[in-house]
Scaffold this motif. Sequence first.
Motif, PDB file in Angstrom:
ATOM      1  N   GLY A 234       0.837  -1.201   0.000  1.00 24.90           N
ATOM      2  CA  GLY A 234       0.000   0.000   0.000  1.00 24.90           C
ATOM      3  C   GLY A 234       0.870   1.249   0.000  1.00 24.90           C
ATOM      4  O   GLY A 234       1.896   1.305   0.696  1.00 24.90           O
ATOM      5  N   LEU A 235       0.465   2.254  -0.784  1.00 20.62           N
ATOM      6  CA  LEU A 235       1.232   3.503  -0.810  1.00 20.62           C
ATOM      7  C   LEU A 235       0.692   4.459   0.245  1.00 20.62           C
ATOM      8  O   LEU A 235      -0.484   4.845   0.213  1.00 20.62           O
ATOM      9  CB  LEU A 235       1.137   4.164  -2.194  1.00 20.62           C
ATOM     10  N   ASN A 257      -9.705   1.045  -3.873  1.00 16.48           N
ATOM     11  CA  ASN A 257     -10.014   0.666  -2.489  1.00 16.48           C
ATOM     12  C   ASN A 257      -9.224   1.643  -1.622  1.00 16.48           C
ATOM     13  O   ASN A 257      -7.997   1.487  -1.462  1.00 16.48           O
ATOM     14  CB  ASN A 257      -9.537  -0.756  -2.180  1.00 16.48           C
ATOM     15  N   ARG A 258      -9.904   2.653  -1.117  1.00 20.37           N
ATOM     16  CA  ARG A 258      -9.208   3.679  -0.313  1.00 20.37           C
ATOM     17  C   ARG A 258      -8.484   3.045   0.860  1.00 20.37           C
ATOM     18  O   ARG A 258      -9.019   2.146   1.510  1.00 20.37           O
ATOM     19  CB  ARG A 258     -10.207   4.715   0.211  1.00 20.37           C
ATOM     20  N   ASP A 259      -7.265   3.509   1.105  1.00 20.55           N
ATOM     21  CA  ASP A 259      -6.436   3.032   2.226  1.00 20.55           C
ATOM     22  C   ASP A 259      -6.032   1.572   2.090  1.00 20.55           C
ATOM     23  O   ASP A 259      -5.586   0.955   3.058  1.00 20.55           O
ATOM     24  CB  ASP A 259      -7.130   3.292   3.584  1.00 20.55           C
ATOM     25  N   VAL A 260      -6.200   1.015   0.907  1.00 19.38           N
ATOM     26  CA  VAL A 260      -5.626  -0.309   0.619  1.00 19.38           C
ATOM     27  C   VAL A 260      -4.490  -0.084  -0.379  1.00 19.38           C
ATOM     28  O   VAL A 260      -3.325  -0.094  -0.002  1.00 19.38           O
ATOM     29  CB  VAL A 260      -6.682  -1.312   0.092  1.00 19.38           C
ATOM     30  N   GLU A 261      -4.826   0.179  -1.659  1.00 23.34           N
ATOM     31  CA  GLU A 261      -3.756   0.410  -2.645  1.00 23.34           C
ATOM     32  C   GLU A 261      -3.056   1.753  -2.391  1.00 23.34           C
ATOM     33  O   GLU A 261      -1.835   1.850  -2.518  1.00 23.34           O
ATOM     34  CB  GLU A 261      -4.323   0.414  -4.069  1.00 23.34           C
ATOM     35  N   ILE A 262      -3.843   2.772  -2.078  1.00 25.52           N
ATOM     36  CA  ILE A 262      -3.304   4.129  -1.877  1.00 25.52           C
ATOM     37  C   ILE A 262      -4.051   4.754  -0.695  1.00 25.52           C
ATOM     38  O   ILE A 262      -5.275   4.613  -0.581  1.00 25.52           O
ATOM     39  CB  ILE A 262      -3.534   5.015  -3.139  1.00 25.52           C
ATOM     40  N   SER A 263      -3.306   5.461   0.162  1.00 27.17           N
ATOM     41  CA  SER A 263      -3.963   6.052   1.338  1.00 27.17           C
ATOM     42  C   SER A 263      -4.813   7.260   0.930  1.00 27.17           C
ATOM     43  O   SER A 263      -4.534   7.937  -0.067  1.00 27.17           O
ATOM     44  CB  SER A 263      -2.925   6.450   2.386  1.00 27.17           C
ATOM     45  N   SER A 264      -5.829   7.509   1.751  1.00 26.11           N
ATOM     46  CA  SER A 264      -6.783   8.591   1.455  1.00 26.11           C
ATOM     47  C   SER A 264      -6.119   9.958   1.390  1.00 26.11           C
ATOM     48  O   SER A 264      -6.503  10.800   0.571  1.00 26.11           O
ATOM     49  CB  SER A 264      -7.880   8.626   2.515  1.00 26.11           C
ATOM     50  N   ASP A 265      -5.112  10.190   2.257  1.00 28.91           N
ATOM     51  CA  ASP A 265      -4.490  11.522   2.229  1.00 28.91           C
ATOM     52  C   ASP A 265      -3.775  11.780   0.906  1.00 28.91           C
ATOM     53  O   ASP A 265      -3.753  12.920   0.420  1.00 28.91           O
ATOM     54  CB  ASP A 265      -3.573  11.751   3.452  1.00 28.91           C
ATOM     55  N   ILE A 266      -3.241  10.727   0.288  1.00 28.50           N
ATOM     56  CA  ILE A 266      -2.622  10.912  -1.046  1.00 28.50           C
ATOM     57  C   ILE A 266      -3.721  11.140  -2.081  1.00 28.50           C
ATOM     58  O   ILE A 266      -3.632  12.051  -2.906  1.00 28.50           O
ATOM     59  CB  ILE A 266      -1.760   9.692  -1.442  1.00 28.50           C
TER      60      ILE A 266
END
Length: 297
Positions: A234-235, A257-266
């Motif tokens: 996960g990034l 999939n938020r906060d799985v592949e890429i975090s929400s803040d990004i």
Amino acid sequence: MFNHLIDIKNLSKEQILQIIDLATKFEKGAYSSNCREKHLALLFCENSTRTRFSFEVAANNLGIHTYIFDVSHSSFTKGESMKDTLENLYAIGIKGIVIRHSEDGIFERTLEEIDCPIKLINAGEGRKSHPTQALLDFYTMKKHLNFLEGRKIAIIGDIKHSRVARSNVALLNKFGTEVILCAPDYFRAYDLEADYVDKFEDALADADVVMFLRVQNERLEEKISVSKYIKQYGLTMEKLEKFVKPTALIMHPGPVNRDVEISSDILDSERGKIILEQAHNGVFVRMAVLEMLLGGV
Ligand code: CP
């Protein structure tokens, strides 16, 4: 120029560049439609948001009449075949059909069977191909990076189930791009012409584009540990700042999939905006494809 859009592998470099060139003209408002009043059906046997709506918007922008094929109320439920369905639609006046289907090889089989010149447009086929996604990804990369030759593109995540990865690798290999894949063993597949790197940080290093793929929960054969996956692949903002070039594009075909592949803040930051730009660019690329198939460019 080409009769159907089935697989990126069937397109030459010149044909791909012609689509990109026409999409650019549409984005600039520098080209007008030759396919007004044509009839186009959209048959989605799998769910979709981006692809379905952008094909509809693209078609409406071109003055094409669109018809959503309601599978559950159609004569498929009475056992009618794809061949008979398409031949009847053509007889009614439908000149092209955009199809999303879960079955690998459905387009090749259908093309062999049908006896009418309806244009087939692949909007996602099983794990096999998603040509307009690869074209809009290429369009987006080209807009930002100008040229792709010698660039490094890292594709990370659920490669095994991904038609997006297969079509992107096939397209990028035509343009001399260095494509590397990164995934845990359970998400690896070896039918793509690109090598794997084991470590996530190595995949990120020096990449000009980092393309994340959705964990396709609906296609998983076995349950995975999501927390372990996030930790390794996960990034997060911390990993972004530490390992990714400041100029690198962070891409994802969606849905994320938020906060799985890429975090929400990004996702909600400037760096995450390319993902919405991909969706935006999809309209122009799909306008170009429809114009070339139905407008006789
Ligand atoms: N990228 C993509 O194909 O998204 P949809 O499934 O929403 O169409």
